[in-house]
Design an enzyme around this catalytic site. Structure first.
Site, mmCIF file in Angstrom:
data_model
loop_
_atom_site.group_PDB
_atom_site.id
_atom_site.type_symbol
_atom_site.label_atom_id
_atom_site.label_comp_id
_atom_site.label_asym_id
_atom_site.label_seq_id
_atom_site.Cartn_x
_atom_site.Cartn_y
_atom_site.Cartn_z
ATOM 1 N N ASP A 272 0.834 -1.277 -0.056
ATOM 2 C CA ASP A 272 -0.093 -0.086 0.046
ATOM 3 C C ASP A 272 0.999 1.363 0.024
ATOM 4 O O ASP A 272 2.217 1.240 0.107
ATOM 5 C CB ASP A 272 -1.003 0.088 1.265
ATOM 6 N N GLU A 470 -10.731 6.774 4.208
ATOM 7 C CA GLU A 470 -9.769 5.975 5.278
ATOM 8 C C GLU A 470 -9.880 6.483 6.537
ATOM 9 O O GLU A 470 -11.037 6.638 6.752
ATOM 10 C CB GLU A 470 -8.454 6.037 4.367
HETATM 11 C C1 BGC Z 1 -5.104 3.170 0.181
HETATM 12 C C2 BGC Z 1 -5.237 2.267 -0.951
HETATM 13 C C3 BGC Z 1 -4.931 3.131 -2.341
HETATM 14 C C4 BGC Z 1 -3.822 3.574 -2.182
HETATM 15 C C5 BGC Z 1 -3.384 4.284 -3.505
HETATM 16 C C6 BGC Z 1 -3.978 4.177 -0.098
HETATM 17 O O1 BGC Z 1 -4.162 5.208 0.977
HETATM 18 O O2 BGC Z 1 -5.051 2.423 1.406
HETATM 19 O O3 BGC Z 1 -6.562 1.460 -0.891
HETATM 20 O O4 BGC Z 1 -5.019 1.922 -3.420
HETATM 21 O O5 BGC Z 1 -3.702 4.496 -1.104
HETATM 22 O O6 BGC Z 1 -4.076 5.475 -3.833
#
Ligand code: BGC
Length: 611
Positions: A272, A470
């Site tokens: 991630d 998030e």
């Molecule tokens: C998230 C992921 C995402 C990534 C890229 C991260 O903060 O947890 O789900 O794919 O960012 O944007």
């Protein structure tokens, strides 16, 4: 695992032999578009570039994206004696449509699609999304999220299909097949995320700790991956969270032994966003831990130069073996071969490039159907619904004419549609109602003060959450739970400012209850439509409203809401999460509170939804 993934092993062997160490290391890097130019991609052999949420080229039009991808591709494919040519691959979070791009069709977030629970619809959504992605010259989406969310305090609950693994297990296959198809000109790579247990963290803390036994992890969180891998998903993203205090990003058993070994996954495991940074304060040490745990491609937001340097040192020092490096490179090359990138023309010349399918009526019809099928009817006293088109409807509530609230997080911006921006081609709920109910009136301040028994037969009040993504969506009464979890997790934790302190809508958004009260006080009956990324405690709102609809985060097609409210289609969805009457409580009281409406509940115009 798709046979096509392994169809080019001899060619890959031959390529790996020709690659320099620098070129191999470069393939392991995926960095953000703002951190790297096309020239740097070529010079440093960078294998992949991504758009983080809210990052777009130019004016964020389809042609700007194609131009950007064309430039990256041309740079990597320019003949050079210094390297073998390996095409770039570009990744995005197309998690509910190609949601970063202006004018895209925005589908409901996963929580609504779990309520719809319609595999055929999911296949069509994924196919339409793939085509919109391809229209912009992109080949890889970090979707679907198959988290099994266990706690509504988690800010990512809306990315989850349901609280048990069954729904995700039934939907992930059609999504992967819709995105990847026959691995031809119509295909983009899918990415199952986040491996694993992201939805099970204590107190629903984003990136927190999932403390469960192996059997529980397997049953509750790993199960949907089996269906996703079976469908041939080409990539898997590691979770920021920990399993029993150990970060998944450094978890060799979970990644190498189980996912790649026992489950036989031959595709790319991607980290991630800067996910390895939390393993150790020492960056080279963090890289070594991640690579040796089994991560193949590293999402590195900016630090790619440091990453390349550190990797060279780690290889030279033998901390990371050539065998592991070659394995990671091989997996990245498999992904690129499986998608046919070595043979496809440049992005600007591909089949779907700049296609008019982007944001088209045909795609919006699929999204509208998805909205219709995702709405859950929780209350319908006095058969207040369906509404009559000729009724005098007062349309109120802060979200009645608000595309940002309708779409939620991961829409144009990471945290949702930047407030003043619209979303080209979208329809708000008010716009949809206005288009078909000539006597409807809009409450301009949204507060319902216009309500008048003599002038209005009914009020439609659109309430709920504002966008978040998030950790910014987490809800917690105070920071005790975070401190406790953080102190138990090995390594570092990134903790963001939470959305609020309580799951009670009346505390999070008192303006909603105030609006309903104002209208009811005038003797006008209320139908409440709630836009939210999770079930919330809505006891007072529910008591005052005659009708109550959970509409989740429906996306760009507000007309789907109107279709059902006016009875052109019946409600068919049911809850994929249990709905609570209260947040706190202990023992039996808590169990009862957690089940005001159990998962599976949902009314129709004829009665309860039956499978
Ligand atoms: C998230 C992921 C995402 C990534 C890229 C991260 O903060 O947890 O789900 O794919 O960012 O944007």
């Amino acid at each position: 695992m798709s046979a096509k993934l392994f169809a080019n092993e001899d060619t890959i062997d031959a390529l790996i032999v020709q690659m320099s160490i620098q070129q191999k290391i470069g393939q392991l890097v995926q960095t953000e578009r703002m951190a790297v130019s096309a020239e740097e991609v070529a010079q440093y052999h960078i294998g992949s570039v991504l758009s983080g949420g809210g990052s777009w080229p130019g004016d964020n039009r389809v042609e700007d994206w194609v131009a950007m991808n064309e430039a990256y591709w041309q740079a990597t494919m320019k003949p050079s004696a210094a390297r073998v040519n390996i095409p770039i691959i570009y990744g995005v979070d197309a998690v509910h449509g190609h949601n970063n791009v202006q004018g895209a069709t925005i589908f409901p977030h996963n929580i609504g699609l779990g309520a719809a629970n319609d595999p055929d619809l999911m296949h069509r959504i994924a196919q339409a999304t793939a085509r919109e992605i391809l229209a912009t010259g992109v080949d890889w989406t970090f979707a679907p999220t198959i988290a099994v969310a266990k706690d509504a305090h988690w800010g990512r609950m809306y990315e989850s299909y349901g609280e048990t693994p069954e729904i995700a297990s039934g939907l992930v296959g059609p999504v992967v097949q819709g995105l990847q198809g026959a691995l031809d000109d119509d295909s983009v790579a899918a990415c199952l995320k986040h491996w694993v247990g992201d939805g099970g963290t204590r107190a629903g803390i984003d990136q927190g700790d999932t403390s469960v036994t192996w059997d529980e992890l397997n049953e509750a969180h790993i199960t949907p991956y089996l269906a996703g891998l079976q469908a041939g998903a080409l990539s898997v993203m590691v979770s920021f969270s920990s399993w029993n205090r150990r970060k998944c990003h450094g978890h060799r058993f979970l990644i190498t032994d189980y996912l790649k070994g026992t489950l036989g996954f031959g595709g790319v495991v991607i980290s991630d966003w800067d996910g390895i940074d939390y393993l150790s304060k020492d960056y080279p040490e963090a890289i070594a831990q991640g690579l040796n745990a089994g991560i193949d491609v590293f999402m590195v937001s900016e630090n790619w130069r440091e990453f390349l340097r550190a990797m060279e040192d780690l290889i030279a020092a033998g901390v990371v073996s050539m065998t592991r490096l070659d394995d990671a490179v091989r997996r990245m090359l498999r992904l690129k071969f499986a998608l046919g990138l070595f043979h496809k023309p440049s992005p600007a010349l591909r089949k779907w490039s700049n296609s008019s399918c982007f944001g088209s009526d045909a795609h919006r019809q699929v999204a509208r159907e998805a909205v219709r099928k995702s709405l859950v009817l929780l209350k319908n006293s006095n058969s207040i619904l369906p509404l009559n088109r000729s009724a005098r409807i007062l349309v109120a509530g802060k979200s009645a004419h608000n595309i940002a609230n309708q779409c939620g997080g991961f829409t144009i911006g990471w945290q949702g549609v930047p407030s003043q921006d619209g979303l080209i081609g979208s329809t708000t709920i008010w716009e949809a109602i206005k288009a078909c109910a000539p006597n409807a009136q809009f409450s301009h301040a949204g507060l319902g003060q216009e309500a008048n028994q003599d002038l209005h037969d009914v009020a439609l009040v659109v309430i709920g959450e504002t966008p978040y993504a998030e950790g910014f969506g987490d809800i917690r009464a105070n920071d005790n739970a975070v401190i406790e979890t953080g102190s138990q997790v090995q390594g570092l934790m990134k903790v963001l400012q939470p959305y609020g302190q309580s799951l009670h809508l009346a505390q999070l958004h008192p303006e909603d209850l105030a609006c309903i009260k104002t209208i009811v006080a005038q003797g006008v009956p209320v139908v409440a439509v709630m836009l939210s990324g999770r079930p919330l405690v809505v006891t007072p709102e529910l008591a005052l409203a005659d009708g109550f609809v959970a509409a989740w985060l429906p996306g760009s097609e507000g007309a789907g809401v109107a279709d059902v409210l006016f009875g052109d289609a019946d409600f068919s969805a049911c809850l994929s999460f249990s709905w609570m009457s209260d947040e706190a409580g202990t023992g039996q009281a808590r169990v009862e509170a957690a089940n005001l409406f159990p998962a599976g509940y949902g009314l129709t115009y004829a009665g309860e939804v039956t499978d």
